[in-house]
Design a protein around this motif. Structure first.
Motif, PDB file in Angstrom:
ATOM      1  N   ILE A 116      -3.906   8.698 -13.490  1.00  0.00           N
ATOM      2  CA  ILE A 116      -3.180   9.328 -12.311  1.00  0.00           C
ATOM      3  C   ILE A 116      -3.990  10.653 -11.856  1.00  0.00           C
ATOM      4  CG2 ILE A 116      -0.913  10.904 -11.717  1.00  0.00           C
ATOM      5  CD1 ILE A 116      -0.317   8.084 -11.572  1.00  0.00           C
ATOM      6  N   THR A 117      -4.505  11.396 -12.722  1.00  0.00           N
ATOM      7  CA  THR A 117      -5.419  12.574 -12.383  1.00  0.00           C
ATOM      8  C   THR A 117      -6.517  12.060 -11.439  1.00  0.00           C
ATOM      9  OG1 THR A 117      -4.513  13.774 -14.150  1.00  0.00           O
ATOM     10  CG2 THR A 117      -6.439  14.736 -13.067  1.00  0.00           C
ATOM     11  N   TYR A 118      -7.286  11.130 -11.963  1.00  0.00           N
ATOM     12  CA  TYR A 118      -8.373  10.468 -11.188  1.00  0.00           C
ATOM     13  C   TYR A 118      -7.956  10.185 -10.109  1.00  0.00           C
ATOM     14  CZ  TYR A 118     -12.993   8.089 -10.549  1.00  0.00           C
ATOM     15  OH  TYR A 118     -13.807   7.755  -9.816  1.00  0.00           O
ATOM     16  N   ILE A 119      -6.984   9.259  -9.725  1.00  0.00           N
ATOM     17  CA  ILE A 119      -6.541   8.804  -8.387  1.00  0.00           C
ATOM     18  C   ILE A 119      -6.422  10.092  -7.363  1.00  0.00           C
ATOM     19  CG2 ILE A 119      -4.567   7.542  -7.227  1.00  0.00           C
ATOM     20  CD1 ILE A 119      -4.584   5.769  -9.635  1.00  0.00           C
ATOM     21  N   TRP A 120      -5.852  10.872  -7.965  1.00  0.00           N
ATOM     22  CA  TRP A 120      -5.374  12.164  -7.131  1.00  0.00           C
ATOM     23  C   TRP A 120      -6.554  12.934  -6.786  1.00  0.00           C
ATOM     24  CZ3 TRP A 120      -2.241  14.462  -3.798  1.00  0.00           C
ATOM     25  CH2 TRP A 120      -2.376  15.597  -3.612  1.00  0.00           C
ATOM     26  N   LYS A 121      -7.492  13.361  -7.777  1.00  0.00           N
ATOM     27  CA  LYS A 121      -8.669  14.247  -7.491  1.00  0.00           C
ATOM     28  C   LYS A 121      -9.692  13.384  -6.950  1.00  0.00           C
ATOM     29  CE  LYS A 121      -7.733  17.758 -11.050  1.00  0.00           C
ATOM     30  NZ  LYS A 121      -8.260  18.301 -12.128  1.00  0.00           N
ATOM     31  N   ASN A 122      -9.936  12.176  -7.481  1.00  0.00           N
ATOM     32  CA  ASN A 122     -11.106  11.643  -6.735  1.00  0.00           C
ATOM     33  C   ASN A 122     -11.016  10.585  -5.792  1.00  0.00           C
ATOM     34  OD1 ASN A 122     -11.641  12.371 -10.013  1.00  0.00           O
ATOM     35  ND2 ASN A 122     -13.575  12.320  -8.991  1.00  0.00           N
ATOM     36  N   ILE A 123      -9.803  10.033  -5.539  1.00  0.00           N
ATOM     37  CA  ILE A 123      -9.637   9.045  -4.350  1.00  0.00           C
ATOM     38  C   ILE A 123      -8.757   9.598  -3.429  1.00  0.00           C
ATOM     39  CG2 ILE A 123      -8.438   6.907  -3.943  1.00  0.00           C
ATOM     40  CD1 ILE A 123      -9.249   5.961  -6.786  1.00  0.00           C
ATOM     41  N   ILE A 127       5.986   9.566  -7.486  1.00  0.00           N
ATOM     42  CA  ILE A 127       5.723   8.628  -6.775  1.00  0.00           C
ATOM     43  C   ILE A 127       4.555   7.677  -6.780  1.00  0.00           C
ATOM     44  CG2 ILE A 127       5.081   8.312  -4.002  1.00  0.00           C
ATOM     45  CD1 ILE A 127       6.946  10.669  -3.592  1.00  0.00           C
ATOM     46  N   LEU A 128       3.540   8.123  -7.347  1.00  0.00           N
ATOM     47  CA  LEU A 128       2.551   7.406  -7.564  1.00  0.00           C
ATOM     48  C   LEU A 128       2.706   6.405  -8.748  1.00  0.00           C
ATOM     49  CD1 LEU A 128      -0.390   9.948  -7.493  1.00  0.00           C
ATOM     50  CD2 LEU A 128      -0.259   8.014  -6.097  1.00  0.00           C
ATOM     51  N   ARG A 129       3.446   6.717  -9.804  1.00  0.00           N
ATOM     52  CA  ARG A 129       3.878   5.645 -10.906  1.00  0.00           C
ATOM     53  C   ARG A 129       4.835   4.859 -10.125  1.00  0.00           C
ATOM     54  NH1 ARG A 129       4.238  10.587 -13.959  1.00  0.00           N
ATOM     55  NH2 ARG A 129       6.416  10.499 -13.685  1.00  0.00           N
ATOM     56  N   SER A 130       5.576   5.289  -9.513  1.00  0.00           N
ATOM     57  CA  SER A 130       6.605   4.126  -8.564  1.00  0.00           C
ATOM     58  C   SER A 130       6.002   3.144  -7.848  1.00  0.00           C
ATOM     59  CB  SER A 130       7.726   4.859  -7.998  1.00  0.00           C
ATOM     60  OG  SER A 130       8.478   5.875  -8.496  1.00  0.00           O
ATOM     61  N   MET A 135       2.212   1.058 -16.524  1.00  0.00           N
ATOM     62  CA  MET A 135       2.238   2.381 -15.991  1.00  0.00           C
ATOM     63  C   MET A 135       0.788   3.085 -16.280  1.00  0.00           C
ATOM     64  SD  MET A 135       5.063   3.704 -14.490  1.00  0.00           S
ATOM     65  CE  MET A 135       4.901   1.942 -13.817  1.00  0.00           C
ATOM     66  N   PRO A 136       0.318   3.687 -15.469  1.00  0.00           N
ATOM     67  CA  PRO A 136      -1.160   4.308 -15.502  1.00  0.00           C
ATOM     68  C   PRO A 136      -0.850   5.832 -16.323  1.00  0.00           C
ATOM     69  CG  PRO A 136      -0.188   5.181 -13.394  1.00  0.00           C
ATOM     70  CD  PRO A 136       0.888   4.231 -14.046  1.00  0.00           C
ATOM     71  N   SER A 137      -1.901   6.024 -17.151  1.00  0.00           N
ATOM     72  CA  SER A 137      -2.036   7.061 -18.051  1.00  0.00           C
ATOM     73  C   SER A 137      -2.293   8.510 -17.228  1.00  0.00           C
ATOM     74  CB  SER A 137      -3.198   7.176 -18.900  1.00  0.00           C
ATOM     75  OG  SER A 137      -4.652   7.183 -18.218  1.00  0.00           O
ATOM     76  N   SER A 178       0.912  -1.207   0.062  1.00  0.00           N
ATOM     77  CA  SER A 178      -0.083  -0.169   0.012  1.00  0.00           C
ATOM     78  C   SER A 178       0.926   1.207   0.199  1.00  0.00           C
ATOM     79  CB  SER A 178      -0.886  -0.005   1.402  1.00  0.00           C
ATOM     80  OG  SER A 178      -0.179   0.211   2.619  1.00  0.00           O
ATOM     81  N   LEU A 179       0.394   2.240  -0.421  1.00  0.00           N
ATOM     82  CA  LEU A 179       0.998   3.668  -0.198  1.00  0.00           C
ATOM     83  C   LEU A 179       0.201   4.799   0.470  1.00  0.00           C
ATOM     84  CD1 LEU A 179       2.902   5.547  -1.802  1.00  0.00           C
ATOM     85  CD2 LEU A 179       0.924   6.208  -3.296  1.00  0.00           C
ATOM     86  N   ASN A 180       1.145   5.161   1.433  1.00  0.00           N
ATOM     87  CA  ASN A 180       0.665   6.200   2.236  1.00  0.00           C
ATOM     88  C   ASN A 180       0.990   7.355   1.738  1.00  0.00           C
ATOM     89  OD1 ASN A 180       1.189   8.376   4.571  1.00  0.00           O
ATOM     90  ND2 ASN A 180       0.540   6.690   5.793  1.00  0.00           N
TER      91      ASN A 180
END
Length: 495
Positions: A285-292, A267-270, A279-281, A250-252
């Motif tokens: 990545i933007t969805y993970i950041w904004k919506n999660i 760091i998210l791609r890592s 590798m995510p598009s 998991s990622l803190n």
């Protein structure tokens, strides 16, 4: 030509190692099989004590009417070179990303499933394959990580892969095959330009090479620079990555909230790379950041990628299998059965639970304390240890310690109990100190999807421990008392 191939490959071969060749029967893998057979003969003639073990595997996709003929051809070639051969028939079920991608996923899955822990997987990818891969990744908008392409030696999950022909061009390989009068399979589908790779190989790359003959070397240099840049970034951020990406995968994300966008996304791609995900598009990545990540703590936002779902629990991100299941039946054992078998195979993919009787004395406590201080457990396991030990010379309250994929729990010996149970379900209805087990697991930061997969240890009707999480007062053991060490070896990290 033979000497050139032979010398270069010999430089990279690891003697006294075992190799598994992915043998399609095509030009490239046929040449590699031929050279490997000569390497084997050389090891027998000149190296004496050093040996080279090779076996070949053919993946039959069943997509072509000639599939069975090709399989037979591969078998005969291996008989000719006296190399052990195995053929695997596969069926493709997941066609996401197109037929090419689906066949590649199924093929590699079959190869890895048949790869022994001591073996290195050999593939016949060459420089021209590398260039095609470069253009395909460029088309998809990949960054430096993707554009660095395939490496000569690489490791995927626990599998080692060696691609010796990345040292050579396709024209060199074909010239070798013709001069040595080798026989290989010509797949008619390789001429079908509806497939992206074939389109590049037949229509695009020849035109580019006619204009710029040195293009292959130039692109190879650019890919090497991309790879070096990625490695440098990893080295510079290694401390942050080790701190943020936890042992369970998991990622803190607490600290990345205050980072720049570029560093945050790296760091998210890592994190994806560490979990062996593609590798995510930028969109993902933007969805993970904004919506999660930026969602409310009780929000249920998630994102499905491949066969995993990105989920949030508290301040961590997790990859959760989209087919994650929980055991339905409890496991019933007697004390006699435990010490006769000394292990129990847990259902689904939860692993094996080993039992060992011990005396919980001062010597053992000091040893555990030493391991805690040194952040060390065994010589061959690099992951740090984190255990919780309270009142160490009187009553042990939480004698549980961890390392990646493994957990050790120490509980009192079941002297006077008839039955031992492992339960997984109905955590809402089981009480521990007036709280449901579900609330207790939540308090211990166990994500919701894992709670019904934690083995609950009972002696008769007494809850002893939620393995890897906590021990109840009924499970406490005192100094110099006989105890049970439960070693939970998971097949894979629960995600």
């Amino acid at each position: 030509m033979y000497c050139n191939f032979f010398k270069k490959i010999l430089q990279h071969i690891k003697w006294n190692k075992s190799y598994l060749l992915a043998f399609s029967g095509g030009l490239d893998s046929t040449v590699l099989l031929n050279i490997l057979s000569k390497c084997i003969n050389t090891s027998k003639e000149k190296l004496h004590k050093k040996t080279l073990k090779i076996r070949a595997i053919h993946i039959n996709h069943g997509l072509h009417k000639q599939s069975s003929v090709w399989e037979k051809h591969c078998s005969l070639q291996c008989i000719k070179y006296q190399i052990p051969f195995k053929s695997i028939q596969i069926s493709i079920k997941d066609f996401s990303g197109g037929l090419e991608a689906a066949a590649r996923r199924a093929r590699y899955q079959a190869l890895f499933n048949n790869l022994k822990s001591s073996e290195i997987l050999l593939t016949a990818h060459h420089q021209n394959d590398q260039i095609e891969t470069f253009f395909l990744l460029l088309k998809r908008g990949s960054g430096p990580h993707g554009l660095s392409g395939m490496q000569l030696h690489t490791r995927y999950k626990k599998n080692n892969i060696f691609r010796p022909f990345l040292l050579f061009k396709k024209s060199d390989i074909k010239l070798y095959a013709v001069k040595n009068k080798l026989e290989w399979i010509e797949d008619s589908s390789n001429a079908d330009i509806k497939y992206d790779r074939n389109f590049l190989r037949i229509k695009i790359i020849p035109v580019l090479l006619k204009r710029w003959p040195n293009l292959i070397n130039s692109i190879a240099n650019s890919m090497k620079l991309c790879y070096d840049q990625e490695q440098l970034l990893y080295e510079c951020l290694q401390e942050s990555l080790d701190h943020l990406i936890l042992a369970d995968g998991s990622l803190n994300f607490t600290e990345i909230l205050h980072m720049s966008k570029i560093k945050r996304y790296f760091i998210l791609r890592s994190w994806f790379s560490k979990n062996c995900m593609h590798m995510p598009s930028i969109k993902q990545i933007t969805y993970i950041w904004k919506n999660i990540i930026l969602s409310k703590i009780d929000a249920q936002s998630e994102l499905k990628i491949e066969k995993k779902i990105v989920k949030r629990f508290k301040k961590n991100l997790y990859f959760v299998s989209d087919q994650l299941k929980s055991p339905k039946k409890e496991i019933s054992l007697s004390v006699k059965e435990i010490f006769h078998t000394k292990k129990v195979y847990l259902p689904l993919d939860l692993g094996i639970l080993f039992f060992k009787p011990i005396i919980f004395n001062e010597q053992l406590i000091k040893k555990l304390q030493y391991l805690k201080e040194k952040n060390f457990l065994t010589k061959n396991y690099e992951n740090t240890l984190s255990f919780f030990l309270k009142n160490k010379f009187q009553r042990i309250q939480e004698n549980i310690f961890y390392l990646k994929n493994r957990c050790i729990t120490i509980v009192k010996y079941p002297h006077f109990y008839k039955n031992i149970f492992l339960k997984f379900k109905n955590t809402q209805n089981i009480l521990y100190m007036r709280k449901s087990i579900n609330k207790k697991l939540k308090h211990n930061s166990i994500p919701p999807w894992e709670r019904s997969r934690i083995p609950l240890l009972f002696y008769d009707n007494n809850l002893i421990s939620a393995l890897s999480v906590f021990i109840t007062p009924s499970g406490y053991t005192k100094k110099d008392n006989q105890a049970i060490l439960l070693y939970w070896k998971k097949y894979k990290v629960i995600k």
